[in-house]
Design a protein around this motif. Sequence first.
Motif, mmCIF file in Angstrom:
data_model
loop_
_atom_site.group_PDB
_atom_site.id
_atom_site.type_symbol
_atom_site.label_atom_id
_atom_site.label_comp_id
_atom_site.label_asym_id
_atom_site.label_seq_id
_atom_site.Cartn_x
_atom_site.Cartn_y
_atom_site.Cartn_z
ATOM 1 N N ARG A 1 36.175 -35.580 12.027
ATOM 2 C CA ARG A 1 37.451 -36.395 12.461
ATOM 3 C C ARG A 1 38.681 -35.673 11.893
ATOM 4 N NH1 ARG A 1 34.174 -40.770 10.567
ATOM 5 N NH2 ARG A 1 35.268 -40.344 8.176
ATOM 6 N N GLN A 2 38.385 -34.752 10.722
ATOM 7 C CA GLN A 2 39.669 -33.834 10.295
ATOM 8 C C GLN A 2 39.745 -32.695 11.184
ATOM 9 O OE1 GLN A 2 38.221 -32.742 6.414
ATOM 10 N NE2 GLN A 2 38.898 -34.590 5.370
ATOM 11 N N TYR A 3 38.617 -32.225 11.886
ATOM 12 C CA TYR A 3 38.862 -31.182 12.877
ATOM 13 C C TYR A 3 39.605 -31.586 13.970
ATOM 14 C CZ TYR A 3 35.873 -27.650 10.598
ATOM 15 O OH TYR A 3 35.258 -26.725 10.030
ATOM 16 N N LYS A 4 39.165 -33.091 14.476
ATOM 17 C CA LYS A 4 39.907 -33.635 15.837
ATOM 18 C C LYS A 4 41.444 -33.568 15.683
ATOM 19 C CE LYS A 4 36.774 -36.463 18.196
ATOM 20 N NZ LYS A 4 36.327 -37.992 18.781
ATOM 21 N N LYS A 5 41.871 -33.969 14.273
ATOM 22 C CA LYS A 5 43.257 -34.043 14.082
ATOM 23 C C LYS A 5 43.870 -32.850 13.610
ATOM 24 C CE LYS A 5 42.684 -38.703 11.964
ATOM 25 N NZ LYS A 5 42.776 -39.435 10.626
ATOM 26 N N ASN A 6 43.236 -31.650 13.966
ATOM 27 C CA ASN A 6 43.509 -30.291 13.774
ATOM 28 C C ASN A 6 43.989 -30.390 12.058
ATOM 29 O OD1 ASN A 6 42.884 -29.319 16.099
ATOM 30 N ND2 ASN A 6 44.994 -29.912 16.796
ATOM 31 N N ALA A 7 43.506 -30.989 11.274
ATOM 32 C CA ALA A 7 43.870 -30.861 9.891
ATOM 33 C C ALA A 7 42.976 -29.876 9.065
ATOM 34 C CB ALA A 7 43.763 -32.261 9.266
ATOM 35 N N VAL A 8 43.603 -29.339 7.931
ATOM 36 C CA VAL A 8 42.822 -28.809 7.006
ATOM 37 C C VAL A 8 41.893 -29.537 6.296
ATOM 38 C CG1 VAL A 8 42.932 -27.252 5.081
ATOM 39 C CG2 VAL A 8 44.751 -27.064 6.951
ATOM 40 N N PRO A 9 40.396 -29.322 6.211
ATOM 41 C CA PRO A 9 39.336 -30.081 5.410
ATOM 42 C C PRO A 9 39.685 -30.309 4.027
ATOM 43 C CG PRO A 9 38.400 -28.474 6.964
ATOM 44 C CD PRO A 9 39.919 -27.994 6.881
ATOM 45 N N THR A 10 39.368 -31.339 3.761
ATOM 46 C CA THR A 10 39.757 -31.816 2.119
ATOM 47 C C THR A 10 38.665 -32.185 1.566
ATOM 48 O OG1 THR A 10 40.522 -33.752 2.789
ATOM 49 C CG2 THR A 10 42.229 -32.227 2.663
ATOM 50 N N GLY A 11 38.543 -32.247 0.211
ATOM 51 C CA GLY A 11 37.511 -32.792 -0.383
ATOM 52 C C GLY A 11 36.335 -31.962 -0.353
ATOM 53 N N PHE A 12 35.063 -32.751 0.183
ATOM 54 C CA PHE A 12 33.748 -32.101 0.071
ATOM 55 C C PHE A 12 33.678 -31.408 1.492
ATOM 56 C CE2 PHE A 12 29.084 -32.035 0.611
ATOM 57 C CZ PHE A 12 28.731 -31.289 -0.515
ATOM 58 N N LEU B 1 18.093 -40.956 3.223
ATOM 59 C CA LEU B 1 19.169 -41.129 2.449
ATOM 60 C C LEU B 1 20.020 -39.762 2.815
ATOM 61 C CD1 LEU B 1 20.948 -41.699 0.022
ATOM 62 C CD2 LEU B 1 19.273 -40.569 -1.434
ATOM 63 N N PHE B 2 19.473 -38.496 2.926
ATOM 64 C CA PHE B 2 19.960 -37.452 3.284
ATOM 65 C C PHE B 2 20.708 -37.359 4.702
ATOM 66 C CE2 PHE B 2 16.440 -35.363 0.755
ATOM 67 C CZ PHE B 2 16.962 -35.582 -0.483
ATOM 68 N N GLY B 3 19.983 -37.971 5.484
ATOM 69 C CA GLY B 3 20.582 -38.308 6.955
ATOM 70 C C GLY B 3 21.779 -39.212 6.880
ATOM 71 N N LEU B 4 21.879 -39.902 6.121
ATOM 72 C CA LEU B 4 22.919 -41.013 6.020
ATOM 73 C C LEU B 4 24.076 -40.008 5.300
ATOM 74 C CD1 LEU B 4 24.642 -43.564 5.825
ATOM 75 C CD2 LEU B 4 23.525 -44.074 3.835
ATOM 76 N N TRP C 1 29.449 -37.120 5.561
ATOM 77 C CA TRP C 1 30.091 -35.918 5.351
ATOM 78 C C TRP C 1 30.647 -35.088 6.756
ATOM 79 C CZ3 TRP C 1 25.785 -33.694 1.642
ATOM 80 C CH2 TRP C 1 25.971 -34.493 0.173
ATOM 81 N N PHE C 2 29.553 -35.059 7.682
ATOM 82 C CA PHE C 2 30.105 -34.539 8.660
ATOM 83 C C PHE C 2 30.747 -35.363 9.675
ATOM 84 C CE2 PHE C 2 26.545 -31.826 7.282
ATOM 85 C CZ PHE C 2 26.966 -30.562 7.292
ATOM 86 N N GLY C 3 30.984 -36.698 9.431
ATOM 87 C CA GLY C 3 31.740 -37.349 10.354
ATOM 88 C C GLY C 3 33.022 -37.296 9.848
ATOM 89 N N GLY D 1 24.895 -27.546 17.215
ATOM 90 C CA GLY D 1 24.684 -28.864 16.603
ATOM 91 C C GLY D 1 23.479 -28.974 15.901
ATOM 92 N N TYR D 2 22.285 -28.622 16.717
ATOM 93 C CA TYR D 2 20.955 -28.789 16.214
ATOM 94 C C TYR D 2 20.420 -27.886 14.996
ATOM 95 C CZ TYR D 2 15.843 -28.112 15.903
ATOM 96 O OH TYR D 2 14.648 -28.071 15.579
ATOM 97 N N LEU D 3 21.210 -26.453 15.182
ATOM 98 C CA LEU D 3 20.970 -25.581 14.015
ATOM 99 C C LEU D 3 21.554 -26.061 12.898
ATOM 100 C CD1 LEU D 3 21.208 -22.367 16.425
ATOM 101 C CD2 LEU D 3 19.032 -23.604 15.281
ATOM 102 N N MET D 4 23.025 -26.549 13.004
ATOM 103 C CA MET D 4 23.255 -26.876 11.876
ATOM 104 C C MET D 4 22.771 -28.124 11.109
ATOM 105 S SD MET D 4 27.509 -26.734 12.655
ATOM 106 C CE MET D 4 28.183 -25.032 12.914
ATOM 107 N N THR D 5 22.207 -28.964 11.930
ATOM 108 C CA THR D 5 21.531 -30.228 11.425
ATOM 109 C C THR D 5 20.346 -29.916 10.666
ATOM 110 O OG1 THR D 5 22.253 -31.718 13.067
ATOM 111 C CG2 THR D 5 20.500 -32.354 12.110
ATOM 112 N N VAL D 6 19.612 -28.914 11.201
ATOM 113 C CA VAL D 6 18.163 -28.153 10.530
ATOM 114 C C VAL D 6 18.811 -27.554 9.230
ATOM 115 C CG1 VAL D 6 16.299 -26.448 10.864
ATOM 116 C CG2 VAL D 6 16.899 -28.250 12.724
ATOM 117 N N PHE D 7 19.833 -26.843 9.209
ATOM 118 C CA PHE D 7 20.127 -25.969 8.252
ATOM 119 C C PHE D 7 20.633 -26.705 7.027
ATOM 120 C CE2 PHE D 7 23.233 -24.167 5.496
ATOM 121 C CZ PHE D 7 22.859 -22.832 5.157
#
Length: 374
Positions: free
Chosen positions: A172-183, A158-161, A166-168, A212-218
Amino acid sequence: MNYKGIKVVSKLTTIFSLIFLISFTAFANDGNKGEYNDPVNTQEEINEYIEHHVKDSHDFHLFDYYSNGEEHAVGFPLPVILWGENGLTAFMSSAFHHDDSGKVIVEKNGSRFVKNHGTIYELADGADTVVYDAEHHPTNASKPFDLSITKSVFGILLFGLLMLLWFGKLGRQYKKNAVPTGFGRVLEPLVIYVRDEIAKPNIGPKYRKFTGYLMTVFFFIWISNLAGLMPFGFNVTGQLAVTASMAIFTLVVYLFSSNGHFWSHQLWMPGVPYLIRPLLAIIELAGTLLIKPFALMVRLFANITAGHIVVMSLISIGILMKKDMSAFGSTTLSLVLSMFITLIEVLVAFLQAYIFTMLSALFIGMAVEEGEHH
């Protein structure tokens, strides 16, 4: 971390604290329902209840309620997958039923399985209960290879999903150089914090490869710790198998990323007398292969498990004092005693995620550090 991010994270931790305290207040109230034969009335029963809470289980128990003088459990079953003497056997945990002798037993695929204190045994032919020897080893049953989707495994999936979603979206927002919204506005300052305060200082120029690994662990540890604070939540990081797996992942990462400079200082340290180098090499190898991952595993497991036990022990004081106090008084006492330690546990949820990630980054940084050439 910017001000808005801190404000949002503070609100989230406050919400988790309130949910935790309200839920445990209900638990303390239940302890005063002596007329309903509540299972937590004596010290021995409370110890058993706490032990059951911190253990993994084959079903998902949410809470209990009382109706017409009877206790009713609310939850849902999970898949039980066993490899025993007759091969693979799968069924839902709800298939376990109480037979005439009160044992929790199920018959599937020509085998008889019994669940005793959370452990599933396969009974020998003709046996209807587990018999133990003086050292508490079963004499007429064996443990099948358990591949079940337990409560902790369900929590990991559940947490992995949730992290994938969330990070997906944040990616996508970072790819579009958009300001993150929502969560994403909550996740962004934490992502920057892990990158700039943990990965960069401890790993150095090669930090991007391991961020990437460190963020996943954290985030996995932090989310698991927060969810584990609720009585009906998951005690994922309080399971030794989970923390051991995460420590092994870190071990594999820094071993396969290590360079010649790292191993030269591990096996044949410069500037040290030659006769002492073999002894130091053994000590360094033991630290690299055993002590470091063992410290990662035990620190996280022990702190999370101890926190749960302390909070529930404080709450049980009110239950044990119900004979001398009113229901409101004992519940209030439990709430006051547990409030301070609960707020600390919310901090510990973040702190343990930080410590595990920071130590992982430190070990990786030591393995990939390049030697200075003069």
